[in-house]
Enzyme design. Structure first.
Site, short mmCIF file in Angstrom:
data_model
loop_
_atom_site.label_atom_id
_atom_site.label_comp_id
_atom_site.label_asym_id
_atom_site.label_seq_id
_atom_site.Cartn_x
_atom_site.Cartn_y
_atom_site.Cartn_z
N MET A 117 0.90 -1.31 -0.12
CA MET A 117 0.02 0.10 0.01
C MET A 117 0.80 1.22 0.06
O MET A 117 0.34 2.32 -0.08
CB MET A 117 -1.03 -0.03 1.41
CG MET A 117 -0.17 0.33 2.65
SD MET A 117 -1.45 0.11 3.85
CE MET A 117 -2.63 1.67 3.82
N TYR A 118 2.07 1.17 0.17
CA TYR A 118 3.16 2.29 0.26
C TYR A 118 2.98 2.91 -1.17
O TYR A 118 3.60 2.52 -2.18
CB TYR A 118 4.55 2.02 0.87
CG TYR A 118 4.40 1.62 2.18
CD1 TYR A 118 3.37 2.04 3.11
CD2 TYR A 118 5.69 0.98 2.80
CE1 TYR A 118 3.42 1.50 4.41
CE2 TYR A 118 5.54 0.66 4.22
CZ TYR A 118 4.72 0.82 4.74
OH TYR A 118 4.77 0.37 6.04
N GLY A 119 2.43 4.21 -1.42
CA GLY A 119 2.49 4.81 -2.89
C GLY A 119 1.58 3.83 -3.68
O GLY A 119 1.82 3.86 -4.85
N ASN A 120 0.64 2.93 -3.24
CA ASN A 120 0.11 2.24 -4.20
C ASN A 120 0.82 1.34 -4.92
O ASN A 120 0.69 1.15 -6.18
CB ASN A 120 -1.20 3.11 -5.06
CG ASN A 120 -1.83 2.20 -5.62
OD1 ASN A 120 -2.37 1.15 -5.17
ND2 ASN A 120 -2.53 2.50 -6.86
#
Length: 308
Positions: free
Chosen positions: A54-57
């Site tokens: 989920m970090y920066g998608n």
């Protein structure tokens, strides 16, 4: 060299957080940070990097994957990532875990994830389904070991018992919120569970959203996306902790951040604290923790200052 219990993964004392890649650090800056981190890690030690779906998608994973491919260093690194909730209805269902793992493998440009976390608990999916899906990834050689993140003591206990009864791969580590000014939630319950199970702990927010660097103080304004979070620790107790950190840092001639990270790394069950820097300069303040040795008295001073 810290060893993640119940694994063959020997890692660096500092786990570099990849949450900033593609967020507060663009790709060239992220590459420079990773270069500096690699340079500062002894050749006999595996640099340890933590990221998440989920970090920066996915952008954090992509930047890390591109950098490792360009530098040809994937085999030197221990890479951890996570199956994240995002907007999924059942994020730890078997189908979602399989999909998330394949996406992370592509992003990271690798054929195996060293440590794969359940990013958050998912009460909507039976634990046996989740753990069986993780086990299938391990058996397929796509994941080496699995771990939990943001689990309560009760749910972690239940997950460990479920894995044992089902005869599938169990969690070997826990990623949790723990640092000098955030102690009770871990020390009052989770620590006993992980210690009894022989698990390792990888604390995130190891610098309390930057507060333990010493730059966030009463009446001072700092231009940082984490300033508001760090401000929550400003006050009498926070002042005590910063004063103790400042005293020890002055004695050792290192930044306060390095002292805070070393204290955390020295706590029972902790393998390596996770910390990030949005620039090479910020990373430089963290790196001395890898060679730092605190005396018993220095550790006691810091612990007493942070007691509630």
């Amino acid at each position: 060299m810290p060893l993640i219990p119940r694994t063959d993964l020997t890692v660096s004392d500092l786990c570099l957080g990849g949450n900033v890649f593609g967020w507060t650090a663009d790709e060239p800056t992220s590459f420079a940070i990773l270069d500096r981190y690699l340079d500062a890690t002894p050749s006999a030690v595996a640099p340890f990097v933590d990221t998440a779906e989920m970090y920066g998608n996915g952008r954090s994973e992509q930047i890390l994957g591109s950098w490792m491919a360009e530098r040809g260093v994937r085999d030197r690194f221990v890479v951890a990532t996570k199956a994240s909730p995002g907007d999924k209805e059942h994020p730890l269902s078997a189908a979602e875990i399989r999909s998330a793992a394949e996406r992370s493998l592509r992003n990271l440009r690798t054929d195996v994830i060293d440590l794969y976390y359940a990013h958050y608990d998912d009460a909507s999916t039976p634990l046996e389904e989740t753990l069986t899906a993780f086990d299938e990834l391990v058996q397929a050689g796509k994941v080496r070991h699995v771990a939990a993140s943001n689990y309560s003591a009760a749910r972690l206990t239940e997950a460990l018992g479920t894995a044992e009864r089902a005869g599938v791969t169990g969690y070997v580590a826990l990623q949790t919120h723990y640092n000098l000014v955030e102690r009770p939630a871990f020390e009052a319950g989770l620590r006993d569970v992980v210690t009894a199970a022989g698990m390792g702990v990888l604390p995130y927010f190891a610098l309390a959203k930057g507060f333990l660097t010493g730059k966030y103080r009463q009446g001072e304004r700092i231009d940082s996306p984490r300033a508001q979070g760090a401000a929550a620790y400003v006050g009498e107790r926070g002042d005590r902790v910063l004063a103790a950190l400042g005293e020890v840092a002055a004695e050792l001639g290192v930044p306060m951040a390095a002292v805070a990270l070393r204290w955390l790394a020295d706590q029972p069950a902790v393998v390596a604290p996770i910390a990030s820097g949005r620039s090479v300069e910020q990373l430089a303040d963290l790196l001395p923790m890898q060679d730092l040795v605190l005396t018993d008295e220095q550790r006691r001073l810091l612990t007493r200052a942070s007691d509630s």
